[in-house]
Write a protein that holds these residues in place. Structure first.
Motif, PDB file in Angstrom:
ATOM      1  N   PRO A  19       0.050   2.507  -8.746  1.00 14.45           N
ATOM      2  CA  PRO A  19      -0.992   3.478  -8.569  1.00 14.45           C
ATOM      3  C   PRO A  19      -0.555   4.394  -7.317  1.00 14.45           C
ATOM      4  CG  PRO A  19      -2.059   1.540  -9.400  1.00 14.45           C
ATOM      5  CD  PRO A  19      -0.522   0.845  -8.930  1.00 14.45           C
ATOM      6  N   TRP A  20      -0.852   5.624  -7.443  1.00 14.03           N
ATOM      7  CA  TRP A  20      -0.387   6.474  -6.263  1.00 14.03           C
ATOM      8  C   TRP A  20      -1.922   6.533  -5.400  1.00 14.03           C
ATOM      9  CZ3 TRP A  20       4.311   8.051  -4.789  1.00 14.03           C
ATOM     10  CH2 TRP A  20       4.271   8.931  -3.668  1.00 14.03           C
ATOM     11  N   THR A  21      -1.802   6.336  -4.263  1.00 13.42           N
ATOM     12  CA  THR A  21      -3.193   6.543  -3.547  1.00 13.42           C
ATOM     13  C   THR A  21      -3.200   7.836  -3.349  1.00 13.42           C
ATOM     14  OG1 THR A  21      -2.129   6.245  -1.284  1.00 13.42           O
ATOM     15  CG2 THR A  21      -2.944   4.272  -2.434  1.00 13.42           C
ATOM     16  N   LEU A  22      -4.754   8.307  -3.574  1.00 15.60           N
ATOM     17  CA  LEU A  22      -4.916   9.859  -3.747  1.00 15.60           C
ATOM     18  C   LEU A  22      -6.212   9.917  -2.838  1.00 15.60           C
ATOM     19  CD1 LEU A  22      -3.848  12.489  -4.758  1.00 15.60           C
ATOM     20  CD2 LEU A  22      -5.828  12.008  -6.936  1.00 15.60           C
ATOM     21  N   ASP A  23      -6.386  11.074  -1.887  1.00 16.77           N
ATOM     22  CA  ASP A  23      -7.544  11.294  -1.184  1.00 16.77           C
ATOM     23  C   ASP A  23      -7.994  12.733  -1.743  1.00 16.77           C
ATOM     24  OD1 ASP A  23      -7.658   9.179   0.521  1.00 16.77           O
ATOM     25  OD2 ASP A  23      -7.420  10.396   2.386  1.00 16.77           O
TER      26      ASP A  23
ATOM     27  N   SER B 257       0.764  -1.268  -0.153  1.00 16.63           N
ATOM     28  CA  SER B 257       0.154   0.076   0.063  1.00 16.63           C
ATOM     29  C   SER B 257       0.987   1.300   0.043  1.00 16.63           C
ATOM     30  CB  SER B 257      -0.915   0.089   1.191  1.00 16.63           C
ATOM     31  OG  SER B 257      -0.244  -0.052   2.506  1.00 16.63           O
ATOM     32  N   ASN B 258       2.150   1.055   0.080  1.00 15.70           N
ATOM     33  CA  ASN B 258       3.201   2.288   0.062  1.00 15.70           C
ATOM     34  C   ASN B 258       4.135   2.069  -0.941  1.00 15.70           C
ATOM     35  OD1 ASN B 258       2.344   3.488   2.484  1.00 15.70           O
ATOM     36  ND2 ASN B 258       2.939   1.568   3.548  1.00 15.70           N
ATOM     37  N   PRO B 259       3.583   2.491  -2.354  1.00 15.67           N
ATOM     38  CA  PRO B 259       4.720   2.501  -3.429  1.00 15.67           C
ATOM     39  C   PRO B 259       5.865   3.315  -3.191  1.00 15.67           C
ATOM     40  CG  PRO B 259       2.559   3.669  -4.090  1.00 15.67           C
ATOM     41  CD  PRO B 259       2.191   3.139  -2.678  1.00 15.67           C
ATOM     42  N   THR B 260       6.923   2.856  -4.047  1.00 15.03           N
ATOM     43  CA  THR B 260       8.102   3.667  -3.579  1.00 15.03           C
ATOM     44  C   THR B 260       8.017   4.995  -4.338  1.00 15.03           C
ATOM     45  OG1 THR B 260       9.218   1.746  -3.659  1.00 15.03           O
ATOM     46  CG2 THR B 260      10.699   3.734  -4.255  1.00 15.03           C
ATOM     47  N   PRO B 261       8.238   5.995  -4.046  1.00 20.58           N
ATOM     48  CA  PRO B 261       8.351   7.476  -4.471  1.00 20.58           C
ATOM     49  C   PRO B 261       9.116   7.323  -5.807  1.00 20.58           C
ATOM     50  CG  PRO B 261       8.654   7.961  -2.143  1.00 20.58           C
ATOM     51  CD  PRO B 261       8.729   6.281  -2.627  1.00 20.58           C
ATOM     52  N   GLY B 262       8.672   8.191  -7.137  1.00 19.16           N
ATOM     53  CA  GLY B 262       9.121   8.014  -8.242  1.00 19.16           C
ATOM     54  C   GLY B 262       8.847   6.834  -8.997  1.00 19.16           C
TER      55      GLY B 262
ATOM     56  N   PRO C 206      12.042  20.965 -18.302  1.00 19.77           N
ATOM     57  CA  PRO C 206      12.274  20.410 -19.877  1.00 19.77           C
ATOM     58  C   PRO C 206      11.756  19.050 -20.055  1.00 19.77           C
ATOM     59  CG  PRO C 206      14.240  21.298 -18.617  1.00 19.77           C
ATOM     60  CD  PRO C 206      13.161  21.112 -17.697  1.00 19.77           C
ATOM     61  N   GLY C 207      11.089  19.046 -21.220  1.00 22.49           N
ATOM     62  CA  GLY C 207      10.503  17.745 -21.637  1.00 22.49           C
ATOM     63  C   GLY C 207       9.049  17.567 -21.185  1.00 22.49           C
ATOM     64  N   ALA C 208       8.448  18.271 -20.450  1.00 16.34           N
ATOM     65  CA  ALA C 208       7.164  18.155 -20.027  1.00 16.34           C
ATOM     66  C   ALA C 208       6.394  19.477 -20.035  1.00 16.34           C
ATOM     67  CB  ALA C 208       7.355  17.757 -18.279  1.00 16.34           C
ATOM     68  N   ALA C 209       5.060  19.115 -19.822  1.00 14.67           N
ATOM     69  CA  ALA C 209       4.227  20.132 -19.765  1.00 14.67           C
ATOM     70  C   ALA C 209       3.731  21.037 -18.313  1.00 14.67           C
ATOM     71  CB  ALA C 209       2.710  20.135 -20.233  1.00 14.67           C
ATOM     72  N   LEU C 210       4.857  21.166 -17.930  1.00 14.44           N
ATOM     73  CA  LEU C 210       4.909  21.379 -16.387  1.00 14.44           C
ATOM     74  C   LEU C 210       5.906  22.856 -16.305  1.00 14.44           C
ATOM     75  CD1 LEU C 210       5.874  18.061 -14.937  1.00 14.44           C
ATOM     76  CD2 LEU C 210       3.546  19.156 -14.466  1.00 14.44           C
ATOM     77  N   THR C 211       5.488  23.771 -15.484  1.00 13.79           N
ATOM     78  CA  THR C 211       6.111  24.796 -15.034  1.00 13.79           C
ATOM     79  C   THR C 211       6.359  24.820 -13.465  1.00 13.79           C
ATOM     80  OG1 THR C 211       5.269  26.229 -16.970  1.00 13.79           O
ATOM     81  CG2 THR C 211       6.100  27.295 -15.077  1.00 13.79           C
ATOM     82  N   HIS C 212       7.632  25.311 -13.073  1.00 14.78           N
ATOM     83  CA  HIS C 212       7.981  25.588 -11.694  1.00 14.78           C
ATOM     84  C   HIS C 212       7.245  26.869 -11.372  1.00 14.78           C
ATOM     85  CE1 HIS C 212      10.812  22.115 -10.898  1.00 14.78           C
ATOM     86  NE2 HIS C 212      10.847  22.147 -12.297  1.00 14.78           N
ATOM     87  N   VAL C 213       6.436  27.008 -10.211  1.00 11.60           N
ATOM     88  CA  VAL C 213       5.982  28.294 -10.158  1.00 11.60           C
ATOM     89  C   VAL C 213       6.064  28.758  -8.499  1.00 11.60           C
ATOM     90  CG1 VAL C 213       3.984  27.909 -11.683  1.00 11.60           C
ATOM     91  CG2 VAL C 213       3.745  27.136  -9.414  1.00 11.60           C
ATOM     92  N   ALA C 214       6.195  30.231  -8.495  1.00 15.60           N
ATOM     93  CA  ALA C 214       6.270  30.596  -7.003  1.00 15.60           C
ATOM     94  C   ALA C 214       4.987  30.745  -6.342  1.00 15.60           C
ATOM     95  CB  ALA C 214       6.730  32.089  -7.253  1.00 15.60           C
ATOM     96  N   HIS C 215       3.734  30.336  -7.068  1.00 13.78           N
ATOM     97  CA  HIS C 215       2.502  30.300  -6.270  1.00 13.78           C
ATOM     98  C   HIS C 215       1.556  29.448  -7.212  1.00 13.78           C
ATOM     99  CE1 HIS C 215      -0.897  31.334  -3.557  1.00 13.78           C
ATOM    100  NE2 HIS C 215      -0.018  32.022  -2.842  1.00 13.78           N
ATOM    101  N   THR C 216       0.428  28.745  -6.514  1.00 13.40           N
ATOM    102  CA  THR C 216      -0.630  28.211  -7.164  1.00 13.40           C
ATOM    103  C   THR C 216      -1.749  28.885  -6.673  1.00 13.40           C
ATOM    104  OG1 THR C 216      -0.688  26.587  -5.135  1.00 13.40           O
ATOM    105  CG2 THR C 216       0.834  26.184  -6.876  1.00 13.40           C
ATOM    106  N   ASP C 217      -2.890  28.361  -6.698  1.00 12.30           N
ATOM    107  CA  ASP C 217      -4.272  28.825  -6.566  1.00 12.30           C
ATOM    108  C   ASP C 217      -5.002  27.484  -5.951  1.00 12.30           C
ATOM    109  OD1 ASP C 217      -7.076  29.752  -6.556  1.00 12.30           O
ATOM    110  OD2 ASP C 217      -6.358  31.388  -7.806  1.00 12.30           O
TER     111      ASP C 217
ATOM    112  N   PHE D 258       2.749  12.465  -9.313  1.00 10.23           N
ATOM    113  CA  PHE D 258       3.222  12.314  -7.956  1.00 10.23           C
ATOM    114  C   PHE D 258       4.001  10.823  -7.898  1.00 10.23           C
ATOM    115  CE2 PHE D 258       0.420  15.504  -6.215  1.00 10.23           C
ATOM    116  CZ  PHE D 258       1.017  16.060  -5.361  1.00 10.23           C
ATOM    117  N   ALA D 259       3.572  10.153  -8.649  1.00  9.06           N
ATOM    118  CA  ALA D 259       4.261   8.493  -8.607  1.00  9.06           C
ATOM    119  C   ALA D 259       5.547   8.813  -9.546  1.00  9.06           C
ATOM    120  CB  ALA D 259       3.250   7.761  -9.483  1.00  9.06           C
ATOM    121  N   GLN D 260       5.778   9.744 -10.594  1.00  7.66           N
ATOM    122  CA  GLN D 260       6.748   9.788 -11.097  1.00  7.66           C
ATOM    123  C   GLN D 260       7.954  10.774 -10.533  1.00  7.66           C
ATOM    124  OE1 GLN D 260       5.227  11.246 -14.883  1.00  7.66           O
ATOM    125  NE2 GLN D 260       5.095   9.063 -15.849  1.00  7.66           N
TER     126      GLN D 260
END
Length: 277
Positions: free
Chosen positions: A13-17, A3-8, A148-159, A119-121
């Motif tokens: 499947p990552w257990t999500l509440d 029930s506790n997958p290794t990070p990365g 790089p290589g992903a549709a992701l941006t490091h941000v200083a704030h979220t909503d 989260f799993a990756q």
């Protein structure tokens, strides 16, 4: 299977509440989101395929509401801060996904899948959020750098409209006193400052967008007063990171939002000075 997958690990499947936050006149919206999630992750009393759905709600008549997943009623006087505290108390997964009932998406199950995948990756991922159609935290204010290589941006704030927290962030937030912050400004600020002070990632998913109205139904002055009291709970490292991120996000602002941020900054600075006397 553990029930506790290794990070990365992307293979487990990552257990999500998932917590939907609902309030007066938002039952149908919360129910719609819950039903869409239930179609892909049937909620039959167990954690369906790694996803557990909970709706935390209130209404003026104090009547019961129900739908897929667990529905937990709280007093109508409880605003977002109190409901978020209840979500923290109910959390038992490896990440917590928060959804405000007035948010909209064409594909809630797909959003959940992408959240779990990230989260799993990414073992260093602390906070994850999609783009939001209306938010004061625009890319011009918050973007730090693309991943790089992903549709992701490091941000200083979220909503906090749709926002996921790793378990380590939940543990930090569980240490705070929410009695001083019923309206609920500042939870994301403290989590972001905690994450960056520990070298962790705060990412926006640029390939996913949720919609959100521009209105708010509370007293901004009271929200600011509660925010100041709540933010005083930051530790030294978080306070230092807050000063850095506050300046970073303030540089690109213009108009009424700039005046509000300047006012908050001055009041925060005065509060810090009074604590040192």
């Amino acid at each position: 299977m553990s029930s506790n997958p290794t990070p990365g690990s992307a293979t487990v499947p990552w257990t999500l509440d998932v917590f939907i936050i609902s309030w007066q006149d938002h039952f149908q919206k919360a129910l719609h989101i819950a039903q869409r999630i239930d179609e892909r992750f049937p909620q039959n009393g167990a954690r369906a395929d790694g996803v557990r759905l909970t709706v935390i709600y209130s209404n003026a008549d104090e009547v019961r509401e129900a739908g897929p997943g667990r529905w937990l009623q709280v007093p109508n006087a409880d605003y977002f801060g109190a409901k978020f505290a209840r979500a923290l108390a109910e959390f038992s997964g490896q990440a917590l996904l928060l959804i405000q009932a007035d948010a909209g998406s064409d594909d809630w199950p797909g959003l959940i899948e992408r959240c779990r995948q990230r989260f799993a990756q990414r073992a260093a991922l602390a906070l994850w959020a999609p783009r939001v159609s209306y938010t004061p935290w625009t890319p011009a204010r918050v973007d730090i750098r693309p991943e790089p290589g992903a549709a992701l941006t490091h941000v200083a704030h979220t909503d906090g409209i749709v926002l996921a927290y790793a378990a380590s962030m939940v543990q930090r937030l569980q240490q705070l006193d929410y009695r001083v912050n019923n309206i609920g400004w500042g939870m994301d600020w403290i989590a972001i400052c905690h994450a960056y002070s520990r070298g962790l990632e705060v990412l926006r998913e640029d390939g996913l967008t949720v919609t959100h109205p521009s209105s708010r139904g509370y007293d901004t002055r009271e929200a600011t007063r509660q925010w100041l009291a709540f933010m005083a709970q930051m530790n030294g490292a978080e306070q230092s990171m807050f000063e850095i991120l506050k300046r970073y996000t303030a540089e690109k602002k213009k108009g009424p939002l700039a005046k509000l941020q300047q006012s908050l900054s001055k009041r925060w600075a005065r509060r810090g000075t009074s604590r040192r006397r």
